[in-house]
Design a protein around this motif. Structure first.
Motif, PDB file in Angstrom:
ATOM      1  N   THR A   1       0.830  -1.202   0.000  1.00  0.00           N
ATOM      2  CA  THR A   1       0.000   0.000   0.000  1.00  0.00           C
ATOM      3  C   THR A   1       0.865   1.253   0.000  1.00  0.00           C
ATOM      4  OG1 THR A   1      -1.730  -1.183   1.210  1.00  0.00           O
ATOM      5  CG2 THR A   1      -1.836   1.219   1.215  1.00  0.00           C
ATOM      6  N   VAL A   2       1.916   1.246   0.814  1.00  0.00           N
ATOM      7  CA  VAL A   2       2.826   2.398   0.849  1.00  0.00           C
ATOM      8  C   VAL A   2       3.511   2.579  -0.494  1.00  0.00           C
ATOM      9  CG1 VAL A   2       4.968   3.264   1.881  1.00  0.00           C
ATOM     10  CG2 VAL A   2       3.189   2.294   3.336  1.00  0.00           C
ATOM     11  N   LEU A   3       3.944   1.464  -1.105  1.00  0.00           N
ATOM     12  CA  LEU A   3       4.588   1.538  -2.413  1.00  0.00           C
ATOM     13  C   LEU A   3       3.635   2.105  -3.459  1.00  0.00           C
ATOM     14  CD1 LEU A   3       6.969   0.923  -4.278  1.00  0.00           C
ATOM     15  CD2 LEU A   3       6.088  -1.397  -4.531  1.00  0.00           C
ATOM     16  N   GLU A   4       2.371   1.671  -3.420  1.00  0.00           N
ATOM     17  CA  GLU A   4       1.393   2.181  -4.380  1.00  0.00           C
ATOM     18  C   GLU A   4       1.162   3.674  -4.176  1.00  0.00           C
ATOM     19  OE1 GLU A   4      -3.208   1.350  -5.849  1.00  0.00           O
ATOM     20  OE2 GLU A   4      -2.442   0.445  -4.004  1.00  0.00           O
ATOM     21  N   GLN A   5       1.070   4.108  -2.911  1.00  0.00           N
ATOM     22  CA  GLN A   5       0.873   5.527  -2.642  1.00  0.00           C
ATOM     23  C   GLN A   5       2.050   6.357  -3.147  1.00  0.00           C
ATOM     24  OE1 GLN A   5      -1.644   7.247  -1.351  1.00  0.00           O
ATOM     25  NE2 GLN A   5      -2.983   5.502  -0.977  1.00  0.00           N
ATOM     26  N   ALA A   6       3.241   5.793  -3.082  1.00  0.00           N
ATOM     27  CA  ALA A   6       4.425   6.540  -3.489  1.00  0.00           C
ATOM     28  C   ALA A   6       4.503   6.743  -4.992  1.00  0.00           C
ATOM     29  CB  ALA A   6       5.683   5.829  -2.994  1.00  0.00           C
TER      30      ALA A   6
ATOM     31  N   ARG B   1       7.900  10.868  -9.483  1.00  0.00           N
ATOM     32  CA  ARG B   1       8.147  12.209  -8.963  1.00  0.00           C
ATOM     33  C   ARG B   1       8.391  12.198  -7.461  1.00  0.00           C
ATOM     34  NH1 ARG B   1       4.797  16.317  -6.927  1.00  0.00           N
ATOM     35  NH2 ARG B   1       3.099  14.810  -7.010  1.00  0.00           N
ATOM     36  N   ASN B   2       7.573  11.448  -6.724  1.00  0.00           N
ATOM     37  CA  ASN B   2       7.730  11.422  -5.267  1.00  0.00           C
ATOM     38  C   ASN B   2       9.031  10.742  -4.856  1.00  0.00           C
ATOM     39  OD1 ASN B   2       5.251  12.711  -4.727  1.00  0.00           O
ATOM     40  ND2 ASN B   2       4.152  10.780  -4.992  1.00  0.00           N
TER      41      ASN B   2
ATOM     42  N   ALA C   1      12.036  12.612  -2.898  1.00  0.00           N
ATOM     43  CA  ALA C   1      12.468  12.141  -1.582  1.00  0.00           C
ATOM     44  C   ALA C   1      13.971  12.275  -1.400  1.00  0.00           C
ATOM     45  CB  ALA C   1      12.040  10.685  -1.374  1.00  0.00           C
ATOM     46  N   VAL C   2      14.718  12.302  -2.509  1.00  0.00           N
ATOM     47  CA  VAL C   2      16.175  12.483  -2.439  1.00  0.00           C
ATOM     48  C   VAL C   2      16.601  13.749  -3.170  1.00  0.00           C
ATOM     49  CG1 VAL C   2      16.756  10.053  -2.110  1.00  0.00           C
ATOM     50  CG2 VAL C   2      16.389  10.905  -4.412  1.00  0.00           C
ATOM     51  N   ASP C   3      15.682  14.736  -3.251  1.00  0.00           N
ATOM     52  CA  ASP C   3      15.958  16.068  -3.808  1.00  0.00           C
ATOM     53  C   ASP C   3      16.331  16.016  -5.286  1.00  0.00           C
ATOM     54  OD1 ASP C   3      15.430  16.986  -1.315  1.00  0.00           O
ATOM     55  OD2 ASP C   3      17.484  17.523  -0.798  1.00  0.00           O
TER      56      ASP C   3
ATOM     57  N   MET D   1       4.395  11.532  -0.923  1.00  0.00           N
ATOM     58  CA  MET D   1       5.736  11.861  -0.423  1.00  0.00           C
ATOM     59  C   MET D   1       6.053  11.083   0.849  1.00  0.00           C
ATOM     60  SD  MET D   1       7.774  13.720  -2.105  1.00  0.00           S
ATOM     61  CE  MET D   1       8.886  13.991  -0.725  1.00  0.00           C
ATOM     62  N   ALA D   2       5.055  10.921   1.722  1.00  0.00           N
ATOM     63  CA  ALA D   2       5.286  10.131   2.938  1.00  0.00           C
ATOM     64  C   ALA D   2       5.655   8.696   2.582  1.00  0.00           C
ATOM     65  CB  ALA D   2       4.037  10.156   3.821  1.00  0.00           C
ATOM     66  N   GLY D   3       4.949   8.124   1.616  1.00  0.00           N
ATOM     67  CA  GLY D   3       5.269   6.765   1.186  1.00  0.00           C
ATOM     68  C   GLY D   3       6.638   6.677   0.541  1.00  0.00           C
ATOM     69  N   ALA D   4       7.014   7.692  -0.249  1.00  0.00           N
ATOM     70  CA  ALA D   4       8.325   7.680  -0.900  1.00  0.00           C
ATOM     71  C   ALA D   4       9.451   7.743   0.122  1.00  0.00           C
ATOM     72  CB  ALA D   4       8.425   8.846  -1.878  1.00  0.00           C
ATOM     73  N   LEU D   5       9.313   8.598   1.125  1.00  0.00           N
ATOM     74  CA  LEU D   5      10.338   8.678   2.173  1.00  0.00           C
ATOM     75  C   LEU D   5      10.395   7.387   2.981  1.00  0.00           C
ATOM     76  CD1 LEU D   5       9.735  12.330   3.390  1.00  0.00           C
ATOM     77  CD2 LEU D   5      11.732  11.479   2.161  1.00  0.00           C
ATOM     78  N   GLY D   6       9.222   6.777   3.213  1.00  0.00           N
ATOM     79  CA  GLY D   6       9.213   5.488   3.890  1.00  0.00           C
ATOM     80  C   GLY D   6       9.925   4.410   3.091  1.00  0.00           C
ATOM     81  N   ILE D   7       9.767   4.446   1.767  1.00  0.00           N
ATOM     82  CA  ILE D   7      10.451   3.472   0.916  1.00  0.00           C
ATOM     83  C   ILE D   7      11.958   3.696   0.947  1.00  0.00           C
ATOM     84  CG2 ILE D   7      10.786   2.808  -1.500  1.00  0.00           C
ATOM     85  CD1 ILE D   7       7.810   3.193  -1.912  1.00  0.00           C
ATOM     86  N   VAL D   8      12.391   4.959   0.998  1.00  0.00           N
ATOM     87  CA  VAL D   8      13.826   5.240   1.097  1.00  0.00           C
ATOM     88  C   VAL D   8      14.396   4.649   2.379  1.00  0.00           C
ATOM     89  CG1 VAL D   8      15.526   7.074   1.357  1.00  0.00           C
ATOM     90  CG2 VAL D   8      13.723   7.293  -0.350  1.00  0.00           C
TER      91      VAL D   8
END
Length: 389
Positions: A31-36, A143-144, A148-150, A360-367
């Protein structure tokens, strides 16, 4: 038949664990990956524009067909929340969309004939605004993950760094890894001697030392952090004690800075370093150090060449546990640290609760998840080599 029944029994035993992992671990991660990577807001609410803009080369002037399609889509949006999500998505890609869309919606609302958008606002003649719409029409985006890494895509589609001052995710990630590494080293420097003291003790002394390690685990993290908030104040116990001894004349700045965060996190995470090291130490024969001494080795040399190499697996396990736990800390830096001491978890909390930007929250979580997996892979590789040696 008996083999089949045995297979069914084995499957029945494993099924509850499999369901638990699937529901509470794998499904949330997916779910987090899909949101990202999911970005369906514009394509769902602007379907005519999505179809019309798909053939545009993104360099020429916007066609009349594209403008008419956008006008019709804006007229058909009857939910202000959906319109707000579209505006928020486009404004994040191209600043100025918020005022532009407000002006455009007011102009086309209630109009029976399509409006020439260039007459409403000259910015509609700028291809950069239409390129932002074209990028946002894809249902999936990186994009997200790049933000997440600028990083971001430029006008040609190449991946480039964001302008200075536009995002600070890289600096916050570096701060997070730095604090986690410092806390890991601090817990190792404190935990290794303490674990050796526990292993060398016996009877009630060992039990008392173990209880001293386990007691913080039985206390709420919020309570422990609040206790350090009191202890680290200018008039707290630590500064008052040091000043009473005459070691300092003015209170040490221990609160709302990096020092306080490291002290509090080291105390909270210390059991995760002590217990793995202790579990390795009690399995080492006690006669190794006396044997080294009988052969002429001094205590420091015996420790460095015999005891420390045998303890490395426990140190590596404890370091991995402490480092991974420190990466996701939120409460302790939020209460003890200052604005420049917040870690990536605070940014994730802001995106989820402050701006409702789940992508963006999901992307940072994936990082963070990717970093954890990398460190775990390095640890597994090192532990395999150690076991093979």
């Amino acid at each position: 038949m008996s083999a089949f029944r045995q297979s069914i029994g084995t499957f029945a035993l494993v099924l509850p664990l499999t369901l638990f992992l699937g529901v509470f671990f794998i499904w949330p991660l997916l779910t987090v990956l899909e949101q990202a990577v999911s970005d369906p807001v514009v394509s769902q609410n602007l379907p005519r524009t999505t179809a019309a803009i798909s053939t545009w080369n993104r360099n020429s002037e916007p066609s009349d067909e594209m403008q008419i399609a956008l006008v019709e889509d804006l007229k058909s949006i009857d939910d202000d929340q959906n319109l707000g999500e579209v505006v928020r998505r486009l404004n994040s890609a191209q600043p100025g969309f918020r005022t532009l869309m407000r002006k455009t919606v007011a102009a086309v609302e209630g109009s029976a004939e399509p409006t020439k958008l260039g007459e409403v606002d000259s910015r509609w003649n700028d291809p950069s605004f239409w390129r932002a719409i074209a990028e946002a029409t894809y249902p999936y985006t990186d994009r997200n993950l790049l933000a997440a890494v600028d990083l971001q895509h430029d006008a040609s589609g190449a991946i480039v760094a964001m302008p200075a001052g536009e995002s600070a995710n890289q600096a916050i990630l570096l701060r997070t890894f730095t604090v986690a590494a410092v806390v890991t080293v601090a817990t190792c420097l404190i935990g290794l001697p303490y674990a050796m003291l526990i292993a060398a003790s016996s009877g009630w002394r060992r039990q008392l030392l173990l209880v001293a390690v386990l007691l913080p685990l039985w206390t709420s993290l919020l309570v422990r952090t609040a206790a350090w908030y009191i202890l680290l104040q200018d008039k707290g116990l630590i500064n008052s004690f040091l000043m009473s001894l005459g070691l300092i004349s003015d209170p040490l700045p221990l609160l709302f800075n990096r020092t306080g965060v490291i002290i509090a996190m080291t105390h909270v995470l210390l059991p995760f370093m002590v217990l793995p090291i202790y579990s390795v130490l009690i399995a080492i024969p006690r006669n190794l150090m006396p044997a080294a001494a009988s052969l002429g080795a001094r205590p420091i040399r015996a420790f460095l060449q015999i005891l420390l190499p045998l303890t490395l697996r426990g140190i590596a396990s404890g370091g991995l546990l402490v480092f991974m736990a420190a990466l996701g800390y939120y409460i302790t830096p939020a209460l003890i640290g200052g604005p420049k001491d917040q870690m990536i978890s605070s940014v994730i909390a802001f995106y989820t609760t402050g701006s409702a930007n789940w992508g963006m929250a999901g992307a940072l979580g994936i990082v963070l998840l990717a970093a954890t997996i990398v460190f775990y892979g390095v640890y597994s590789r090192l532990s395999t080599k150690t076991a093979g040696a």
